[in-house]
Design a protein around this motif. Structure first.
Motif, PDB file in Angstrom:
ATOM      1  N   ILE A 106      -4.467 -22.242  12.515  1.00 14.77           N
ATOM      2  CA  ILE A 106      -5.324 -23.224  13.184  1.00 14.77           C
ATOM      3  C   ILE A 106      -5.313 -24.513  12.367  1.00 14.77           C
ATOM      4  CG2 ILE A 106      -7.443 -22.476  12.010  1.00 14.77           C
ATOM      5  CD1 ILE A 106      -8.948 -23.072  14.651  1.00 14.77           C
ATOM      6  N   SER A 107      -5.343 -25.628  13.062  1.00 12.16           N
ATOM      7  CA  SER A 107      -5.429 -26.921  12.388  1.00 12.16           C
ATOM      8  C   SER A 107      -6.168 -27.884  13.299  1.00 12.16           C
ATOM      9  CB  SER A 107      -4.033 -27.460  12.048  1.00 12.16           C
ATOM     10  OG  SER A 107      -3.266 -27.660  13.216  1.00 12.16           O
ATOM     11  N   ARG A 108      -6.602 -28.969  12.730  1.00 10.25           N
ATOM     12  CA  ARG A 108      -7.313 -29.969  13.537  1.00 10.25           C
ATOM     13  C   ARG A 108      -6.917 -31.358  13.089  1.00 10.25           C
ATOM     14  NH1 ARG A 108     -13.399 -28.773  13.223  1.00 10.25           N
ATOM     15  NH2 ARG A 108     -13.440 -30.615  14.573  1.00 10.25           N
ATOM     16  N   ASP A 109      -6.858 -32.240  14.051  1.00  9.86           N
ATOM     17  CA  ASP A 109      -6.613 -33.654  13.805  1.00  9.86           C
ATOM     18  C   ASP A 109      -7.803 -34.394  14.386  1.00  9.86           C
ATOM     19  OD1 ASP A 109      -5.820 -36.308  13.755  1.00  9.86           O
ATOM     20  OD2 ASP A 109      -3.736 -35.858  14.203  1.00  9.86           O
ATOM     21  N   ASN A 110      -8.779 -34.677  13.560  1.00  8.85           N
ATOM     22  CA  ASN A 110     -10.005 -35.291  14.058  1.00  8.85           C
ATOM     23  C   ASN A 110      -9.757 -36.696  14.602  1.00  8.85           C
ATOM     24  OD1 ASN A 110     -11.553 -33.039  13.566  1.00  8.85           O
ATOM     25  ND2 ASN A 110     -12.272 -33.755  11.560  1.00  8.85           N
ATOM     26  N   ALA A 111      -8.744 -37.364  14.097  1.00  8.95           N
ATOM     27  CA  ALA A 111      -8.426 -38.701  14.610  1.00  8.95           C
ATOM     28  C   ALA A 111      -7.953 -38.627  16.052  1.00  8.95           C
ATOM     29  CB  ALA A 111      -7.376 -39.358  13.734  1.00  8.95           C
ATOM     30  N   LYS A 112      -7.336 -37.505  16.415  1.00  6.38           N
ATOM     31  CA  LYS A 112      -6.840 -37.329  17.790  1.00  6.38           C
ATOM     32  C   LYS A 112      -7.773 -36.460  18.618  1.00  6.38           C
ATOM     33  CE  LYS A 112      -1.938 -37.875  16.668  1.00  6.38           C
ATOM     34  NZ  LYS A 112      -0.589 -37.254  16.732  1.00  6.38           N
ATOM     35  N   ASN A 113      -8.898 -36.043  18.027  1.00  4.68           N
ATOM     36  CA  ASN A 113      -9.843 -35.174  18.747  1.00  4.68           C
ATOM     37  C   ASN A 113      -9.148 -33.927  19.293  1.00  4.68           C
ATOM     38  OD1 ASN A 113     -12.286 -36.524  18.394  1.00  4.68           O
ATOM     39  ND2 ASN A 113     -11.858 -37.909  20.079  1.00  4.68           N
ATOM     40  N   THR A 114      -8.277 -33.350  18.488  1.00  2.00           N
ATOM     41  CA  THR A 114      -7.484 -32.222  18.960  1.00  2.00           C
ATOM     42  C   THR A 114      -7.449 -31.122  17.905  1.00  2.00           C
ATOM     43  OG1 THR A 114      -6.105 -33.709  20.287  1.00  2.00           O
ATOM     44  CG2 THR A 114      -5.230 -31.519  19.846  1.00  2.00           C
ATOM     45  N   VAL A 115      -7.514 -29.895  18.399  1.00  3.72           N
ATOM     46  CA  VAL A 115      -7.365 -28.707  17.556  1.00  3.72           C
ATOM     47  C   VAL A 115      -6.137 -27.959  18.053  1.00  3.72           C
ATOM     48  CG1 VAL A 115      -8.405 -26.543  16.824  1.00  3.72           C
ATOM     49  CG2 VAL A 115      -9.813 -28.578  17.120  1.00  3.72           C
ATOM     50  N   TYR A 116      -5.391 -27.418  17.122  1.00  2.90           N
ATOM     51  CA  TYR A 116      -4.144 -26.742  17.461  1.00  2.90           C
ATOM     52  C   TYR A 116      -4.192 -25.276  17.030  1.00  2.90           C
ATOM     53  CZ  TYR A 116      -2.613 -31.608  17.619  1.00  2.90           C
ATOM     54  OH  TYR A 116      -2.504 -32.941  17.901  1.00  2.90           O
ATOM     55  N   LEU A 117      -3.418 -24.466  17.729  1.00  5.54           N
ATOM     56  CA  LEU A 117      -3.206 -23.083  17.334  1.00  5.54           C
ATOM     57  C   LEU A 117      -1.705 -22.829  17.381  1.00  5.54           C
ATOM     58  CD1 LEU A 117      -4.242 -20.309  16.527  1.00  5.54           C
ATOM     59  CD2 LEU A 117      -4.443 -19.745  18.952  1.00  5.54           C
ATOM     60  N   GLN A 118      -1.100 -22.733  16.214  1.00  3.44           N
ATOM     61  CA  GLN A 118       0.314 -22.399  16.116  1.00  3.44           C
ATOM     62  C   GLN A 118       0.441 -20.885  16.052  1.00  3.44           C
ATOM     63  OE1 GLN A 118       3.138 -24.445  16.123  1.00  3.44           O
ATOM     64  NE2 GLN A 118       4.230 -22.491  16.254  1.00  3.44           N
ATOM     65  N   MET A 119       1.170 -20.331  16.996  1.00  6.67           N
ATOM     66  CA  MET A 119       1.311 -18.880  17.087  1.00  6.67           C
ATOM     67  C   MET A 119       2.776 -18.514  16.899  1.00  6.67           C
ATOM     68  SD  MET A 119      -1.256 -18.064  20.270  1.00  6.67           S
ATOM     69  CE  MET A 119      -0.206 -18.854  21.476  1.00  6.67           C
ATOM     70  N   ASN A 120       3.049 -17.796  15.844  1.00 11.55           N
ATOM     71  CA  ASN A 120       4.408 -17.347  15.540  1.00 11.55           C
ATOM     72  C   ASN A 120       4.498 -15.831  15.602  1.00 11.55           C
ATOM     73  OD1 ASN A 120       5.113 -20.050  14.969  1.00 11.55           O
ATOM     74  ND2 ASN A 120       4.514 -19.816  12.829  1.00 11.55           N
ATOM     75  N   SER A 121       5.716 -15.332  15.675  1.00  9.43           N
ATOM     76  CA  SER A 121       5.954 -13.883  15.701  1.00  9.43           C
ATOM     77  C   SER A 121       5.067 -13.203  16.733  1.00  9.43           C
ATOM     78  CB  SER A 121       5.704 -13.278  14.319  1.00  9.43           C
ATOM     79  OG  SER A 121       6.526 -13.885  13.343  1.00  9.43           O
ATOM     80  N   LEU A 122       5.051 -13.751  17.915  1.00 10.67           N
ATOM     81  CA  LEU A 122       4.158 -13.242  18.961  1.00 10.67           C
ATOM     82  C   LEU A 122       4.537 -11.824  19.369  1.00 10.67           C
ATOM     83  CD1 LEU A 122       3.762 -16.520  20.959  1.00 10.67           C
ATOM     84  CD2 LEU A 122       1.869 -15.119  20.130  1.00 10.67           C
ATOM     85  N   LYS A 123       3.509 -11.070  19.703  1.00 16.40           N
ATOM     86  CA  LYS A 123       3.653  -9.674  20.119  1.00 16.40           C
ATOM     87  C   LYS A 123       3.098  -9.510  21.531  1.00 16.40           C
ATOM     88  CE  LYS A 123       2.719  -8.212  15.347  1.00 16.40           C
ATOM     89  NZ  LYS A 123       1.835  -7.394  14.484  1.00 16.40           N
ATOM     90  N   PRO A 124       3.554  -8.493  22.250  1.00 22.31           N
ATOM     91  CA  PRO A 124       2.991  -8.267  23.596  1.00 22.31           C
ATOM     92  C   PRO A 124       1.468  -8.118  23.582  1.00 22.31           C
ATOM     93  CG  PRO A 124       4.997  -7.007  23.325  1.00 22.31           C
ATOM     94  CD  PRO A 124       4.699  -7.618  21.985  1.00 22.31           C
ATOM     95  N   GLU A 125       0.925  -7.574  22.522  1.00 17.12           N
ATOM     96  CA  GLU A 125      -0.530  -7.405  22.450  1.00 17.12           C
ATOM     97  C   GLU A 125      -1.279  -8.720  22.243  1.00 17.12           C
ATOM     98  OE1 GLU A 125       1.818  -5.740  20.687  1.00 17.12           O
ATOM     99  OE2 GLU A 125       1.120  -5.339  18.629  1.00 17.12           O
ATOM    100  N   ASP A 126      -0.555  -9.804  22.038  1.00 19.48           N
ATOM    101  CA  ASP A 126      -1.189 -11.123  21.974  1.00 19.48           C
ATOM    102  C   ASP A 126      -1.411 -11.709  23.378  1.00 19.48           C
ATOM    103  OD1 ASP A 126       0.884 -11.821  19.139  1.00 19.48           O
ATOM    104  OD2 ASP A 126      -1.254 -11.316  19.122  1.00 19.48           O
ATOM    105  N   THR A 127      -0.913 -11.040  24.385  1.00 19.23           N
ATOM    106  CA  THR A 127      -1.090 -11.512  25.750  1.00 19.23           C
ATOM    107  C   THR A 127      -2.566 -11.568  26.105  1.00 19.23           C
ATOM    108  OG1 THR A 127       1.053 -10.683  26.495  1.00 19.23           O
ATOM    109  CG2 THR A 127      -0.651 -10.982  28.178  1.00 19.23           C
ATOM    110  N   ALA A 128      -3.015 -12.737  26.540  1.00 25.04           N
ATOM    111  CA  ALA A 128      -4.433 -12.941  26.856  1.00 25.04           C
ATOM    112  C   ALA A 128      -4.626 -14.364  27.364  1.00 25.04           C
ATOM    113  CB  ALA A 128      -5.301 -12.722  25.620  1.00 25.04           C
ATOM    114  N   VAL A 129      -5.802 -14.611  27.871  1.00 23.24           N
ATOM    115  CA  VAL A 129      -6.241 -15.987  28.103  1.00 23.24           C
ATOM    116  C   VAL A 129      -6.867 -16.473  26.802  1.00 23.24           C
ATOM    117  CG1 VAL A 129      -7.742 -17.520  29.414  1.00 23.24           C
ATOM    118  CG2 VAL A 129      -6.609 -15.589  30.553  1.00 23.24           C
ATOM    119  N   TYR A 130      -6.402 -17.610  26.330  1.00 22.28           N
ATOM    120  CA  TYR A 130      -6.891 -18.174  25.078  1.00 22.28           C
ATOM    121  C   TYR A 130      -7.848 -19.320  25.380  1.00 22.28           C
ATOM    122  CZ  TYR A 130      -3.687 -15.413  22.307  1.00 22.28           C
ATOM    123  OH  TYR A 130      -3.038 -14.353  21.690  1.00 22.28           O
TER     124      TYR A 130
END
Length: 124
Positions: A70-94
């Motif tokens: 997770i990271s945030r750029d307060n200047a851009k009013n944006t939060v990010y979620l970088q997801m790597n090595s994804l697995k089928p069990e990560d399937t969901a509404v985020y």
């Protein structure tokens, strides 16, 4: 108040990566602690990760630790979620969420505002 809009979801193969974004409007994102939650079909909403208002502190659920960032750029009013090595069990509404506090919030009940969610599907 703050309005949250998630983007970046989609279909990805197992082992792949996605980056979710959460754009905040209204009151600036820097006023809020932020978090990402997810809800899979038939399951309760669970915390994925959260970040303090300053960005100095973060929390990760054990199931994603070492794979998600997770990271945030307060200047851009944006939060990010970088997801790597994804697995089928990560399937969901985020869902992106915001809490009117400075510290870490790790429960859905502790959040004050929610986005509508973005679907992540990981195929095997």
């Amino acid at each position: 108040q703050v309005q949250l809009v998630e983007s970046g979801g989609g279909l990805v193969q197992a082992g792949g990566s996605l980056r979710l974004s959460c754009a905040a409007s209204g009151r600036t994102a820097s006023s809020y602690a932020m978090g990402w939650f997810r809800q899979a079909p038939g399951k309760e909403r669970e915390v994925v990760t959260s970040i303090s208002r300053s960005g100095a502190s973060t929390f990760y659920a054990g199931s994603v630790k070492g794979r998600f960032t997770i990271s945030r750029d307060n200047a851009k009013n944006t939060v990010y979620l970088q997801m790597n090595s994804l697995k089928p069990e990560d399937t969901a509404v985020y869902y992106c969420a915001a809490a009117a506090t400075a510290g870490l919030i790790t429960t859905a009940a502790g959040m004050d505002y929610w986005g509508k969610g973005t679907l992540v599907t990981v195929s095997s």
